[in-house]
Design an enzyme around this catalytic site. Structure first.
Site, PDB file in Angstrom:
ATOM      1  N   PRO A 280     -24.066 -23.164  27.293  1.00 11.25           N
ATOM      2  CA  PRO A 280     -23.120 -24.008  28.036  1.00 11.25           C
ATOM      3  C   PRO A 280     -23.684 -25.319  28.646  1.00 11.25           C
ATOM      4  O   PRO A 280     -25.107 -25.243  28.976  1.00 11.25           O
ATOM      5  CB  PRO A 280     -22.858 -23.073  29.236  1.00 11.25           C
ATOM      6  CG  PRO A 280     -23.989 -22.036  29.311  1.00 11.25           C
ATOM      7  CD  PRO A 280     -24.597 -21.883  28.109  1.00 11.25           C
ATOM      8  N   HIS A 281     -22.985 -26.408  28.628  1.00 15.41           N
ATOM      9  CA  HIS A 281     -23.501 -27.748  29.008  1.00 15.41           C
ATOM     10  C   HIS A 281     -22.453 -28.711  29.392  1.00 15.41           C
ATOM     11  O   HIS A 281     -21.448 -28.432  29.109  1.00 15.41           O
ATOM     12  CB  HIS A 281     -24.372 -28.288  27.621  1.00 15.41           C
ATOM     13  CG  HIS A 281     -23.349 -28.442  26.740  1.00 15.41           C
ATOM     14  ND1 HIS A 281     -23.095 -27.582  25.639  1.00 15.41           N
ATOM     15  CD2 HIS A 281     -22.620 -29.625  26.163  1.00 15.41           C
ATOM     16  CE1 HIS A 281     -22.251 -27.961  24.718  1.00 15.41           C
ATOM     17  NE2 HIS A 281     -21.855 -29.161  25.126  1.00 15.41           N
ATOM     18  N   CYS A 282     -22.962 -29.584  30.141  1.00 13.98           N
ATOM     19  CA  CYS A 282     -21.972 -30.519  30.706  1.00 13.98           C
ATOM     20  C   CYS A 282     -22.648 -31.773  31.156  1.00 13.98           C
ATOM     21  O   CYS A 282     -23.779 -31.751  31.588  1.00 13.98           O
ATOM     22  CB  CYS A 282     -20.817 -30.064  31.882  1.00 13.98           C
ATOM     23  SG  CYS A 282     -21.703 -29.804  33.367  1.00 13.98           S
TER      24      CYS A 282
END
Length: 154
Positions: free
Chosen positions: A68-70
């Site tokens: 998960p990344h942002c």
């Protein structure tokens, strides 16, 4: 770029307590907040952004791993952490199997190149069968840090 440039060792969680995607995301973001890698007042917004990202397309790419990344305006510098699960996490992975290693990456907006470089480090290593096997065998935070340091030394 190396893992040591963005992974916050103090925020690594082995083992993760929770076993479902949104809970694990919350657990990892809160861990980054506890060690001062992100501001406490940004935690809820970052969690919402990560969950929205997951709903638009899973970051559980299979083979027992998720990333998960942002990019977010409340993130001041590139940071990441890792959580390992013994029981597996339902992460809606592309191969429909549980996830055992979660690599989280948070980047400031406007630093696309830095974000891509860090993602490249994560994915390059997660594609390696031996690296994934060693992740599954890391039964403590210390062993996981040792694996990252060994990988950085290559």
């Amino acid at each position: 770029m190396k893992f040591r440039e963005f992974i916050q060792k103090d925020a690594i969680l082995v083992p993760l307590e929770l076993s479902e995607r949104e809970g694990v995301i919350r657990e990892l973001v809160q861990s980054l907040g506890r060690v001062g890698a992100i501001d406490a007042d940004a935690i809820d917004d970052i969690i919402k952004a990560l969950i929205a990202r997951e709903k638009s397309g899973t970051t559980g790419f299979g083979r027992g791993v998720a990333a998960p990344h942002c990019k977010h305006p409340k993130i001041k510098k590139l940071v990441g952490t890792i959580g390992l699960s013994n029981q597996g996490i339902e992460f809606n992975a592309l191969d429909h199997k549980p996830v055992y290693a979660v690599f989280m990456l948070l980047s400031p907006q406007g630093q696309d190149q830095l974000h891509l470089q860090a993602m490249e480090v994560v994915f390059k290593n997660l594609k390696e069968d031996m690296f994934r096997r060693m992740l599954r065998q890391a039964d403590s935070k210390e062993k996981l840090i040792e694996l990252l340091e060994e990988t950085d030394g290559k």
